[in-house]
Write an enzyme that holds these catalytic residues in place. Structure first.
Site, PDB file in Angstrom:
ATOM      1  N   ARG A   1      31.808 110.655 -62.431  1.00  0.00           N
ATOM      2  CA  ARG A   1      32.086 111.316 -60.979  1.00  0.00           C
ATOM      3  C   ARG A   1      31.001 112.225 -61.002  1.00  0.00           C
ATOM      4  O   ARG A   1      30.384 112.550 -59.731  1.00  0.00           O
ATOM      5  CB  ARG A   1      33.478 111.850 -60.891  1.00  0.00           C
ATOM      6  CG  ARG A   1      33.657 112.363 -59.819  1.00  0.00           C
ATOM      7  CD  ARG A   1      35.054 112.642 -58.912  1.00  0.00           C
ATOM      8  NE  ARG A   1      36.137 112.891 -60.198  1.00  0.00           N
ATOM      9  CZ  ARG A   1      36.221 113.929 -60.973  1.00  0.00           C
ATOM     10  NH1 ARG A   1      35.620 114.966 -60.780  1.00  0.00           N
ATOM     11  NH2 ARG A   1      37.248 113.592 -61.810  1.00  0.00           N
TER      12      ARG A   1
ATOM     13  N   TYR B   1      27.811 108.603 -33.125  1.00  0.00           N
ATOM     14  CA  TYR B   1      28.290 107.598 -33.789  1.00  0.00           C
ATOM     15  C   TYR B   1      29.792 107.679 -33.847  1.00  0.00           C
ATOM     16  O   TYR B   1      30.336 108.585 -34.037  1.00  0.00           O
ATOM     17  CB  TYR B   1      27.792 107.239 -35.300  1.00  0.00           C
ATOM     18  CG  TYR B   1      28.231 106.410 -36.033  1.00  0.00           C
ATOM     19  CD1 TYR B   1      27.997 105.109 -35.951  1.00  0.00           C
ATOM     20  CD2 TYR B   1      29.076 106.581 -37.318  1.00  0.00           C
ATOM     21  CE1 TYR B   1      28.481 103.899 -36.681  1.00  0.00           C
ATOM     22  CE2 TYR B   1      29.814 105.593 -38.081  1.00  0.00           C
ATOM     23  CZ  TYR B   1      29.403 104.399 -37.641  1.00  0.00           C
ATOM     24  OH  TYR B   1      30.053 103.351 -38.156  1.00  0.00           O
TER      25      TYR B   1
ATOM     26  N   ASP C   1      21.647 113.429 -38.500  1.00  0.00           N
ATOM     27  CA  ASP C   1      22.082 112.033 -38.881  1.00  0.00           C
ATOM     28  C   ASP C   1      20.570 111.274 -38.758  1.00  0.00           C
ATOM     29  O   ASP C   1      20.487 110.790 -37.507  1.00  0.00           O
ATOM     30  CB  ASP C   1      23.196 111.344 -38.202  1.00  0.00           C
ATOM     31  CG  ASP C   1      23.602 110.006 -38.742  1.00  0.00           C
ATOM     32  OD1 ASP C   1      22.756 109.326 -39.260  1.00  0.00           O
ATOM     33  OD2 ASP C   1      24.833 109.773 -38.467  1.00  0.00           O
TER      34      ASP C   1
ATOM     35  N   LYS D   1      22.365 101.136 -43.768  1.00  0.00           N
ATOM     36  CA  LYS D   1      21.480 100.528 -42.894  1.00  0.00           C
ATOM     37  C   LYS D   1      20.036 100.542 -43.356  1.00  0.00           C
ATOM     38  O   LYS D   1      20.174  99.381 -44.138  1.00  0.00           O
ATOM     39  CB  LYS D   1      21.704 101.576 -41.311  1.00  0.00           C
ATOM     40  CG  LYS D   1      23.341 101.860 -41.305  1.00  0.00           C
ATOM     41  CD  LYS D   1      23.994 100.673 -40.739  1.00  0.00           C
ATOM     42  CE  LYS D   1      25.598 101.192 -40.605  1.00  0.00           C
ATOM     43  NZ  LYS D   1      25.693 102.275 -39.877  1.00  0.00           N
TER      44      LYS D   1
HETATM   45  C1  PLP Z   1      27.143 103.325 -39.937  1.00  0.00           C
HETATM   46  C2  PLP Z   1      26.675 104.618 -39.439  1.00  0.00           C
HETATM   47  C3  PLP Z   1      27.232 105.750 -40.217  1.00  0.00           C
HETATM   48  C4  PLP Z   1      28.344 105.503 -41.287  1.00  0.00           C
HETATM   49  O1  PLP Z   1      27.942 105.018 -42.285  1.00  0.00           O
HETATM   50  P1  PLP Z   1      28.934 104.088 -43.249  1.00  0.00           P
HETATM   51  O2  PLP Z   1      27.800 103.728 -44.497  1.00  0.00           O
HETATM   52  O3  PLP Z   1      29.392 102.944 -42.282  1.00  0.00           O
HETATM   53  O4  PLP Z   1      30.009 104.930 -43.635  1.00  0.00           O
HETATM   54  C5  PLP Z   1      26.895 107.297 -39.880  1.00  0.00           C
HETATM   55  N1  PLP Z   1      25.949 107.407 -38.632  1.00  0.00           N
HETATM   56  C6  PLP Z   1      25.318 106.365 -38.194  1.00  0.00           C
HETATM   57  C7  PLP Z   1      24.354 106.625 -37.206  1.00  0.00           C
HETATM   58  C8  PLP Z   1      25.671 105.169 -38.629  1.00  0.00           C
HETATM   59  O5  PLP Z   1      25.004 103.982 -38.158  1.00  0.00           O
END
Ligand code: PLP
Length: 381
Positions: free
Chosen positions: A50, A103, A175, A200
């Site tokens: 962890r 988001y 982000d 992503k």
């Molecule tokens: C998908 C996404 C998230 C969240 O991420 P997860 O891996 O699904 O928890 C946060 N910000 C953006 C812009 C996203 O596309």
């Protein structure tokens, strides 16, 4: 001599051949604990997974190198990364500014969870930097930016918003999921923290859920590492390994995503069934000049509205053959979705509601000819 080009870092940073065996690829250290040489005698600093795991460390070092940060931390999901960050830097009484079209998961985390702990928030359209300045309060501790935004691909001037946040004593968090570090490096523009859903583009193959934080300041990195270990929402060794495998090709993938998107955009722009195309690469896009300055290329996300309204949009989503109908984005395969009914259904009736005739595509790296032909056949009906 320095060998530190982006693609070189993606393949080598944190990924020296294994000291013992010479394995070129970082192994999956599928272990929870580590033998000690006497009490407290850790061999390479590892005591429990962890706290730290060598496969995760490799990913964390690689992501830090790609974002030009002092420290990277890998989590079980993008949301786990966001939750750990917010609970590290916010306290009751603080205020946070988020994007007007944040988001959905970020909006839900802040409005349903973080707010209950006494943190107030405002959602601000950050394509207008003056609106961000006007929303700053003495208790504002974080300005949270997404650029490009989802699903309307709005662009925020990172350098200016970072300055506004710092003038008010707040951290600037970006982000960077939609752009990836290949297209945009917010820390080099003044931001303090980069957030990724590595699910992503960073992972890039739609086969793993993960998240990351990268920070400019090592001391903040230490605090976040303390909370990462304390809260425990870490990336497992196999997930870290899959993400590292994906990240090696990030540069070539993003180039192809961007090229294919530009071809698709050109075809959509000239199509009689299409009313409006949202893509920061278009001269007509209001954020184009800023995007040109802060991004290497314009990425693989495209949204567009259809002249014939919602029914036409829904039908289009069901008629494509190469574009798969589905949520998420950033994988090698092209995806299509209807934000109003799918990813953004929760915004219905709110100020954040998306147009009903809107379609969002994540342009993959298949043959550009096939992608254009598929959309054209689907638009013909
Ligand atoms: C998908 C996404 C998230 C969240 O991420 P997860 O891996 O699904 O928890 C946060 N910000 C953006 C812009 C996203 O596309």
């Amino acid at each position: 001599m320095k060998f530190d080009g982006f693609e070189t870092r993606a393949i080598h940073a944190g990924q020296e051949p294994d000291a013992g065996t010479g394995a070129v690829v970082v192994p999956i250290y599928q272990t929870s604990t580590y033998a000690q040489d006497g009490v407290g005698g850790l061999r390479q600093g590892y005591e429990y997974s962890r706290t730290a795991n060598p496969t995760r460390t490799a990913l964390e070092e690689c992501l830090a190198a790609l974002e030009s940060g002092a420290r990277g931390l890998a989590f079980a999901s993008g949301m786990a990364a966001e939750d750990t960050l917010l609970r590290t830097v916010l306290s009751p009484g603080d205020h946070i500014i988020i994007p007007g079209d944040a988001y959905g998961g970020t909006f839900r985390l802040i409005s349903k969870v973080v707010e209950r702990w006494g943190v107030s928030w405002d959602a601000v359209d950050q394509t207008d930097v003056e609106a961000v300045r006007a929303a700053m309060r003495p208790e504002t501790k974080v300005v949270w930016t997404e650029t490009p935004t989802n699903p309307l691909l709005g662009i925020t001037d990172i350098e200016t918003v970072a300055r506004i946040a710092h003038d008010g004593g707040a951290l600037h968090v970006v982000d960077n999921t939609f752009a990836s570090p290949y297209l945009q490096q917010p820390l080099t523009l003044g931001a303090d923290v980069v957030v990724h859903s590595t699910t992503k583009y960073v992972g890039g193959h739609s086969d793993v859920v993960g998240g990351a934080l990268i920070v400019a300041d090592a001391e903040l990195g230490e605090r976040l590492a303390f909370h990462q270990n304390t809260m425990g929402a870490v990336a497992g060794p196999f997930d870290a390994w899959l993400t590292l495998r994906g990240v090696k090709t990030l540069g070539v993938r993003m180039d192809r995503h961007s090229e294919n998107a530009e071809r698709v955009v050109a075809a959509l722009e000239g199509h009689p069934a299409v009313r409006r195309v949202y893509y920061p690469g278009l001269d007509s896009h209001p954020g184009h000049k800023i995007a040109e300055r802060q991004m290497r290329a314009f990425g693989g996300m495209v949204s567009f509205e259809l002249r014939d309204g919602e029914k036409a949009a829904l039908e289009l989503c069901e008629r494509t053959k190469v574009f798969t109908l589905g949520e998420s984005l950033g994988g090698v395969e092209s995806l299509i979705e209807h934000p109003g009914r799918m990813t953004h259904a929760s915004t219905a009736g709110s100020a954040l509601e998306v147009p009903a005739d809107l379609v969002r595509i994540s342009v993959g790296i298949e043959s550009g000819d096939d992608l254009v032909a598929d959309l054209e056949q689907a638009l013909e009906g």
